[in-house]
Design a protein around this motif. Structure first.
Motif, mmCIF file in Angstrom:
data_model
loop_
_atom_site.group_PDB
_atom_site.id
_atom_site.type_symbol
_atom_site.label_atom_id
_atom_site.label_comp_id
_atom_site.label_asym_id
_atom_site.label_seq_id
_atom_site.Cartn_x
_atom_site.Cartn_y
_atom_site.Cartn_z
ATOM 1 N N CYS A 9 0.847 -1.196 0.000
ATOM 2 C CA CYS A 9 0.000 0.000 0.000
ATOM 3 C C CYS A 9 0.883 1.247 0.000
ATOM 4 O O CYS A 9 1.871 1.319 0.730
ATOM 5 C CB CYS A 9 -0.892 -0.015 1.235
ATOM 6 S SG CYS A 9 -1.932 1.443 1.402
ATOM 7 N N ASN A 16 0.307 -6.173 1.564
ATOM 8 C CA ASN A 16 -0.989 -6.821 1.715
ATOM 9 C C ASN A 16 -1.238 -7.980 0.767
ATOM 10 O O ASN A 16 -1.939 -8.908 1.124
ATOM 11 C CB ASN A 16 -2.120 -5.809 1.503
ATOM 12 C CG ASN A 16 -2.045 -4.662 2.471
ATOM 13 O OD1 ASN A 16 -1.609 -4.830 3.588
ATOM 14 N ND2 ASN A 16 -2.458 -3.494 2.042
ATOM 15 N N TYR A 17 -0.728 -7.918 -0.450
ATOM 16 C CA TYR A 17 -1.101 -8.888 -1.479
ATOM 17 C C TYR A 17 0.115 -9.538 -2.120
ATOM 18 O O TYR A 17 1.149 -8.894 -2.280
ATOM 19 C CB TYR A 17 -1.918 -8.211 -2.586
ATOM 20 C CG TYR A 17 -3.277 -7.738 -2.146
ATOM 21 C CD1 TYR A 17 -4.357 -8.598 -2.124
ATOM 22 C CD2 TYR A 17 -3.476 -6.420 -1.759
ATOM 23 C CE1 TYR A 17 -5.608 -8.173 -1.726
ATOM 24 C CE2 TYR A 17 -4.718 -5.974 -1.355
ATOM 25 C CZ TYR A 17 -5.779 -6.858 -1.340
ATOM 26 O OH TYR A 17 -7.012 -6.437 -0.937
ATOM 27 N N TYR A 35 -8.001 -3.046 -2.198
ATOM 28 C CA TYR A 35 -8.477 -2.732 -0.858
ATOM 29 C C TYR A 35 -7.387 -2.996 0.174
ATOM 30 O O TYR A 35 -6.778 -4.068 0.189
ATOM 31 C CB TYR A 35 -9.715 -3.564 -0.514
ATOM 32 C CG TYR A 35 -10.287 -3.232 0.835
ATOM 33 C CD1 TYR A 35 -11.053 -2.093 1.013
ATOM 34 C CD2 TYR A 35 -10.038 -4.042 1.932
ATOM 35 C CE1 TYR A 35 -11.579 -1.773 2.253
ATOM 36 C CE2 TYR A 35 -10.554 -3.741 3.177
ATOM 37 C CZ TYR A 35 -11.326 -2.591 3.334
ATOM 38 O OH TYR A 35 -11.825 -2.276 4.569
ATOM 39 N N CYS A 36 -7.141 -2.025 1.041
ATOM 40 C CA CYS A 36 -6.185 -2.174 2.142
ATOM 41 C C CYS A 36 -6.961 -2.300 3.442
ATOM 42 O O CYS A 36 -7.692 -1.381 3.813
ATOM 43 C CB CYS A 36 -5.237 -0.972 2.198
ATOM 44 S SG CYS A 36 -4.085 -1.044 3.567
ATOM 45 N N LYS A 37 -6.823 -3.452 4.123
ATOM 46 C CA LYS A 37 -7.573 -3.655 5.366
ATOM 47 C C LYS A 37 -7.051 -2.781 6.505
ATOM 48 O O LYS A 37 -7.754 -2.529 7.463
ATOM 49 C CB LYS A 37 -7.558 -5.126 5.758
ATOM 50 C CG LYS A 37 -6.202 -5.682 6.108
ATOM 51 C CD LYS A 37 -6.310 -7.150 6.456
ATOM 52 C CE LYS A 37 -4.946 -7.712 6.788
ATOM 53 N NZ LYS A 37 -5.006 -9.139 7.098
ATOM 54 N N PHE A 38 -5.824 -2.301 6.398
ATOM 55 C CA PHE A 38 -5.256 -1.438 7.438
ATOM 56 C C PHE A 38 -5.761 -0.003 7.300
ATOM 57 O O PHE A 38 -6.041 0.658 8.287
ATOM 58 C CB PHE A 38 -3.729 -1.478 7.385
ATOM 59 C CG PHE A 38 -3.175 -2.864 7.578
ATOM 60 C CD1 PHE A 38 -3.112 -3.435 8.835
ATOM 61 C CD2 PHE A 38 -2.748 -3.611 6.494
ATOM 62 C CE1 PHE A 38 -2.619 -4.719 9.010
ATOM 63 C CE2 PHE A 38 -2.252 -4.893 6.654
ATOM 64 C CZ PHE A 38 -2.186 -5.451 7.923
ATOM 65 N N GLY A 40 -8.559 0.696 5.460
ATOM 66 C CA GLY A 40 -10.009 0.607 5.384
ATOM 67 C C GLY A 40 -10.574 1.244 4.128
ATOM 68 O O GLY A 40 -11.723 1.664 4.117
ATOM 69 N N HIS A 42 -9.921 1.657 -0.564
ATOM 70 C CA HIS A 42 -9.202 1.261 -1.765
ATOM 71 C C HIS A 42 -8.079 2.264 -2.000
ATOM 72 O O HIS A 42 -8.331 3.466 -2.089
ATOM 73 C CB HIS A 42 -10.143 1.226 -2.968
ATOM 74 C CG HIS A 42 -11.012 0.017 -2.985
ATOM 75 N ND1 HIS A 42 -12.198 -0.063 -2.290
ATOM 76 C CD2 HIS A 42 -10.854 -1.171 -3.601
ATOM 77 C CE1 HIS A 42 -12.738 -1.252 -2.487
ATOM 78 N NE2 HIS A 42 -11.942 -1.954 -3.278
#
Length: 49
Positions: A9, A16-17, A35-38, A40, A42
């Motif tokens: 990110c 992340n991926y 999408y970055c879960k950290f 929250g 895109h």
């Protein structure tokens, strides 16, 4: 020719991926909006080394 690459990110710098790319077709670094879960949201993710 396909290699495994890690996407990070650009906002929070978290890795992340994992994905695959073809070095012959895409010699430069990949950039994708994912999408970055950290964060929250895109955000733009770039290939790291």
């Amino acid at each position: 020719m396909r290699v495994k690459v890690t996407m990070a990110c650009t906002e929070c710098k978290q890795r992340n991926y994992n994905t695959m790319k073809n070095k012959k077709n895409n010699p430069d670094r990949l950039e994708m909006r994912k999408y970055c879960k950290f964060c929250g949201a895109h955000t733009l993710h770039k290939e790291t080394r």
